[in-house]
Scaffold this motif. Structure first.
Motif, PDB file in Angstrom:
ATOM      1  N   VAL A 175      42.176  52.772  46.405  1.00 26.53           N
ATOM      2  CA  VAL A 175      41.960  51.499  46.515  1.00 26.53           C
ATOM      3  C   VAL A 175      41.697  50.638  45.047  1.00 26.53           C
ATOM      4  O   VAL A 175      40.597  50.788  44.423  1.00 26.53           O
ATOM      5  N   LEU A 176      42.557  49.979  44.741  1.00 27.28           N
ATOM      6  CA  LEU A 176      42.710  49.127  43.613  1.00 27.28           C
ATOM      7  C   LEU A 176      41.748  48.132  43.673  1.00 27.28           C
ATOM      8  O   LEU A 176      41.700  47.353  44.874  1.00 27.28           O
ATOM      9  N   GLN A 177      40.922  47.536  42.537  1.00 26.21           N
ATOM     10  CA  GLN A 177      39.853  46.452  42.542  1.00 26.21           C
ATOM     11  C   GLN A 177      40.372  45.499  41.476  1.00 26.21           C
ATOM     12  O   GLN A 177      40.559  46.291  40.145  1.00 26.21           O
ATOM     13  N   PHE A 178      40.475  44.185  41.438  1.00 25.16           N
ATOM     14  CA  PHE A 178      40.389  43.349  40.302  1.00 25.16           C
ATOM     15  C   PHE A 178      39.538  42.011  40.485  1.00 25.16           C
ATOM     16  O   PHE A 178      39.383  41.687  41.770  1.00 25.16           O
ATOM     17  N   ASN A 179      39.163  41.188  39.338  1.00 23.03           N
ATOM     18  CA  ASN A 179      38.355  40.298  39.428  1.00 23.03           C
ATOM     19  C   ASN A 179      38.955  39.197  39.768  1.00 23.03           C
ATOM     20  O   ASN A 179      40.341  38.954  39.123  1.00 23.03           O
ATOM     21  N   THR A 180      38.560  38.053  40.626  1.00 23.15           N
ATOM     22  CA  THR A 180      39.134  36.951  41.112  1.00 23.15           C
ATOM     23  C   THR A 180      38.083  35.930  41.273  1.00 23.15           C
ATOM     24  O   THR A 180      36.998  36.241  41.004  1.00 23.15           O
ATOM     25  N   ASN A 181      38.339  34.807  41.544  1.00 20.35           N
ATOM     26  CA  ASN A 181      37.387  33.683  42.044  1.00 20.35           C
ATOM     27  C   ASN A 181      37.773  33.390  43.442  1.00 20.35           C
ATOM     28  O   ASN A 181      38.830  33.362  44.131  1.00 20.35           O
ATOM     29  N   CYS A 182      36.696  33.114  44.324  1.00 21.83           N
ATOM     30  CA  CYS A 182      36.612  32.699  45.784  1.00 21.83           C
ATOM     31  C   CYS A 182      37.393  31.522  45.958  1.00 21.83           C
ATOM     32  O   CYS A 182      37.183  30.372  45.313  1.00 21.83           O
ATOM     33  N   PRO A 183      38.283  31.582  46.735  1.00 20.77           N
ATOM     34  CA  PRO A 183      39.162  30.355  47.166  1.00 20.77           C
ATOM     35  C   PRO A 183      38.423  29.263  47.739  1.00 20.77           C
ATOM     36  O   PRO A 183      38.580  28.054  47.644  1.00 20.77           O
ATOM     37  N   GLU A 184      37.192  29.348  48.047  1.00 20.76           N
ATOM     38  CA  GLU A 184      36.167  28.403  48.938  1.00 20.76           C
ATOM     39  C   GLU A 184      35.321  27.928  47.726  1.00 20.76           C
ATOM     40  O   GLU A 184      35.156  26.799  47.689  1.00 20.76           O
ATOM     41  N   CYS A 185      34.408  28.582  47.143  1.00 14.46           N
ATOM     42  CA  CYS A 185      33.456  28.134  46.445  1.00 14.46           C
ATOM     43  C   CYS A 185      33.673  28.438  44.876  1.00 14.46           C
ATOM     44  O   CYS A 185      32.883  28.090  44.048  1.00 14.46           O
ATOM     45  N   ASN A 186      34.822  29.117  44.510  1.00 13.95           N
ATOM     46  CA  ASN A 186      35.092  29.225  43.195  1.00 13.95           C
ATOM     47  C   ASN A 186      34.131  30.344  42.538  1.00 13.95           C
ATOM     48  O   ASN A 186      34.340  30.425  41.225  1.00 13.95           O
ATOM     49  N   ALA A 187      33.326  31.081  43.338  1.00 15.50           N
ATOM     50  CA  ALA A 187      32.424  32.097  42.618  1.00 15.50           C
ATOM     51  C   ALA A 187      33.296  33.166  42.205  1.00 15.50           C
ATOM     52  O   ALA A 187      34.194  33.787  42.987  1.00 15.50           O
ATOM     53  N   PRO A 188      32.727  34.001  41.062  1.00 15.13           N
ATOM     54  CA  PRO A 188      33.317  35.378  40.932  1.00 15.13           C
ATOM     55  C   PRO A 188      33.258  36.133  41.983  1.00 15.13           C
ATOM     56  O   PRO A 188      32.247  36.291  42.862  1.00 15.13           O
ATOM     57  N   ALA A 189      34.421  36.894  42.418  1.00 11.84           N
ATOM     58  CA  ALA A 189      34.694  37.700  43.487  1.00 11.84           C
ATOM     59  C   ALA A 189      35.697  38.862  43.056  1.00 11.84           C
ATOM     60  O   ALA A 189      36.113  38.982  42.157  1.00 11.84           O
ATOM     61  N   GLN A 190      35.658  39.742  44.112  1.00 10.30           N
ATOM     62  CA  GLN A 190      36.626  41.051  43.806  1.00 10.30           C
ATOM     63  C   GLN A 190      37.712  41.061  44.940  1.00 10.30           C
ATOM     64  O   GLN A 190      37.407  41.014  46.236  1.00 10.30           O
ATOM     65  N   THR A 191      38.831  41.318  44.546  1.00 15.32           N
ATOM     66  CA  THR A 191      39.956  41.865  45.446  1.00 15.32           C
ATOM     67  C   THR A 191      40.392  43.165  45.567  1.00 15.32           C
ATOM     68  O   THR A 191      40.542  43.889  44.539  1.00 15.32           O
ATOM     69  N   ASN A 192      40.413  43.791  46.977  1.00 17.04           N
ATOM     70  CA  ASN A 192      40.633  45.039  46.876  1.00 17.04           C
ATOM     71  C   ASN A 192      42.351  45.249  47.408  1.00 17.04           C
ATOM     72  O   ASN A 192      42.591  44.194  48.218  1.00 17.04           O
ATOM     73  N   MET A 193      42.935  46.192  46.696  1.00 13.44           N
ATOM     74  CA  MET A 193      44.305  46.100  47.108  1.00 13.44           C
ATOM     75  C   MET A 193      44.628  47.758  47.401  1.00 13.44           C
ATOM     76  O   MET A 193      44.241  48.737  46.711  1.00 13.44           O
ATOM     77  N   LYS A 194      45.392  47.863  48.489  1.00 10.99           N
ATOM     78  CA  LYS A 194      46.064  49.199  48.990  1.00 10.99           C
ATOM     79  C   LYS A 194      47.250  49.207  49.262  1.00 10.99           C
ATOM     80  O   LYS A 194      47.732  48.447  50.174  1.00 10.99           O
ATOM     81  N   LEU A 195      47.812  50.292  49.030  1.00 11.03           N
ATOM     82  CA  LEU A 195      49.341  50.326  49.266  1.00 11.03           C
ATOM     83  C   LEU A 195      49.428  51.432  50.696  1.00 11.03           C
ATOM     84  O   LEU A 195      48.857  52.408  50.707  1.00 11.03           O
ATOM     85  N   VAL A 196      49.979  50.807  51.573  1.00  8.96           N
ATOM     86  CA  VAL A 196      49.887  51.427  52.965  1.00  8.96           C
ATOM     87  C   VAL A 196      51.308  51.533  53.560  1.00  8.96           C
ATOM     88  O   VAL A 196      52.140  50.739  53.546  1.00  8.96           O
ATOM     89  N   GLN A 197      51.582  52.820  53.970  1.00  3.92           N
ATOM     90  CA  GLN A 197      53.084  53.321  54.546  1.00  3.92           C
ATOM     91  C   GLN A 197      52.939  52.821  55.881  1.00  3.92           C
ATOM     92  O   GLN A 197      52.024  53.488  56.833  1.00  3.92           O
ATOM     93  N   ILE A 198      53.567  51.919  56.691  1.00  3.31           N
ATOM     94  CA  ILE A 198      53.917  51.752  58.062  1.00  3.31           C
ATOM     95  C   ILE A 198      54.899  52.682  58.477  1.00  3.31           C
ATOM     96  O   ILE A 198      56.216  52.397  58.304  1.00  3.31           O
TER      97      ILE A 198
END
Length: 405
Positions: free
Chosen positions: A198-221
């Motif tokens: 599970v990869l993580q990268f820094n971003t900003n919250c779309p609601e309050c613009n506070a610093p947040a983290q987004t988790n990204m995962k590759l999934v095989q359906i």
């Protein structure tokens, strides 16, 4: 087993013994020779086995079945898996009797709790009992990767035409199952590590613009392709978002998936809706445009609930300024959508994705789903324009001149 001095089976209650003519002694003589340690010619006496139930020898072959052996009777589609029973020295009849006893063990409880299943098991037990009576020929297969099982050849040393023995090399899985080799550690490539991470990268919250983290995962359906799931959770305001992106390129053909909803179990189907997919429900005269709700990997029930929330919580349809007629239509729409979710109303659910990156689970896979139709179609010029494909140059762009500014 059969040897000299064998006794022929007779009807119930009949006396068994050698005939006086054959032995040359009176009928009142002993059946066996007296045992004596001084008698060097003393030999074991073999008497033909006799089943006291059917007075026949059909099923008296000795069988050695080890723990690792799998027993099958193809005519009944019957199988005893490996390591489900202890090893035994028995006969063919004994194997069948043991299977019957195992099936009959819990039948009283099944008849009280699950009558239909108990009735089917009773029917199958009857078929096994018919095999004991040799009502029809059947095939007994004992597959033992350890090679230690055995079925008697009553005609030895002559060939038994009814017995076929096949020797084969064990597979690595069978050798591992028998404990003959240690499990080899799988070498994972760097690409496989990235797929399981599970990869993580820094971003900003779309609601309050506070610093947040987004988790990204590759999934095989299964039976489809890879997708990328991205989820953001803001610790400052608690806002949560999730988004799904297709892990592959735009397909050569568009995809239109039509599902006829007939049962509440259809609500559990997995569903991938890409950003380029539109949704239609003809019975409700409803259409959800492309990019609305974004990309989602959920169930059919989850998407229908998201549609209901999107429509009923529209700020332009709420409050004192809302149109009464429009509010009534929305309420009727919401009630019908709930009936579809609960399985009380049949409807058609249509997903139309020009990019071909949407998916709806086929619960009959790999067979065709009788309630679902998947249509591949050639995109129109307008659809390619909307996807930005008309001006996309994928071949020969390296040799072209640099664009003039």
């Amino acid at each position: 087993m059969s040897a000299s001095g064998a006794v022929q089976p007779g009807p119930p209650g009949a006396a068994v013994g050698p005939s006086p003519a054959a032995t040359g002694s009176p009928a009142t003589g002993p059946l066996f020779r007296p045992l004596s340690a001084e008698d060097e010619e003393q030999q074991p006496t073999e008497i033909e086995s006799l089943c006291m139930n059917c007075y026949r020898n059909d099923l008296n072959r000795e069988v050695v079945k080890t723990d690792s052996a799998t027993t099958r009777i193809p005519e009944l589609d019957f199988e005893i898996p490996a390591f489900s029973q202890k090893g035994a020295l028995t006969t063919v009849e004994g194997l069948i009797s043991r299977a019957i006893s195992g099936l009959e063990q819990d039948q009283p409880t099944r008849r009280a709790m699950e009558g239909a299943i108990a009735e089917r098991i009773d029917e199958f037990i009857g078929k096994l009992k018919d095999l004991k009576q040799t009502a029809s020929p059947f095939t007994l297969i004992i597959d033992d990767p350890s090679g230690n099982s055995f079925v008697e050849n009553p005609h030895a040393p002559q060939k038994d035409d009814a017995l076929v023995i096949t020797h084969y090399s064990r597979t690595p899985q069978q050798a591992e199952m028998l404990g003959l080799q240690a499990e080899a550690p799988e070498e994972k490539s760097e690409e496989e590590d990235l797929r399981n991470e599970v990869l993580q990268f820094n971003t900003n919250c779309p609601e309050c613009n506070a610093p947040a983290q987004t988790n990204m995962k590759l999934v095989q359906i299964p039976h489809f392709k890879e997708v990328i799931i991205m989820a953001t959770n803001c610790e400052n305001c608690g806002h949560r978002t999730n988004e799904v992106k297709s892990g592959g390129a735009v397909e050569p053909l568009g995809t239109r998936i039509t599902l006829r909803i007939t049962d509440p179990s259809d609500m559990t189907r997995d569903l991938l809706k890409s950003e380029t997919c539109s949704v239609e429900i003809p019975e409700l005269e409803f259409e959800l445009g492309m990019a609305v709700l974004g990309g989602k990997f959920t169930t059919l029930e989850g998407l229908l609930k998201d549609i209901r929330e999107l429509v009923t919580k529209n700020p332009f349809t709420l409050g004192d300024s809302s149109n009464p007629d429009q509010s009534e239509k929305l309420q009727d729409f919401s009630q019908k959508l709930d009936q579809i979710i609960e399985g009380k109303m049949k409807a058609h659910f249509i997903m139309n994705d020009p990019a071909g990156n949407s998916y709806l689970q086929n619960v009959y896979a790999p067979e065709d789903d009788p309630e679902m139709q998947v249509e591949r179609y050639k995109r129109t010029f307008d659809q390619n324009e909307e996807l930005g494909l008309n001006d996309m140059k994928t071949e020969g762009y390296e040799a072209g001149p640099a664009p003039q500014r």
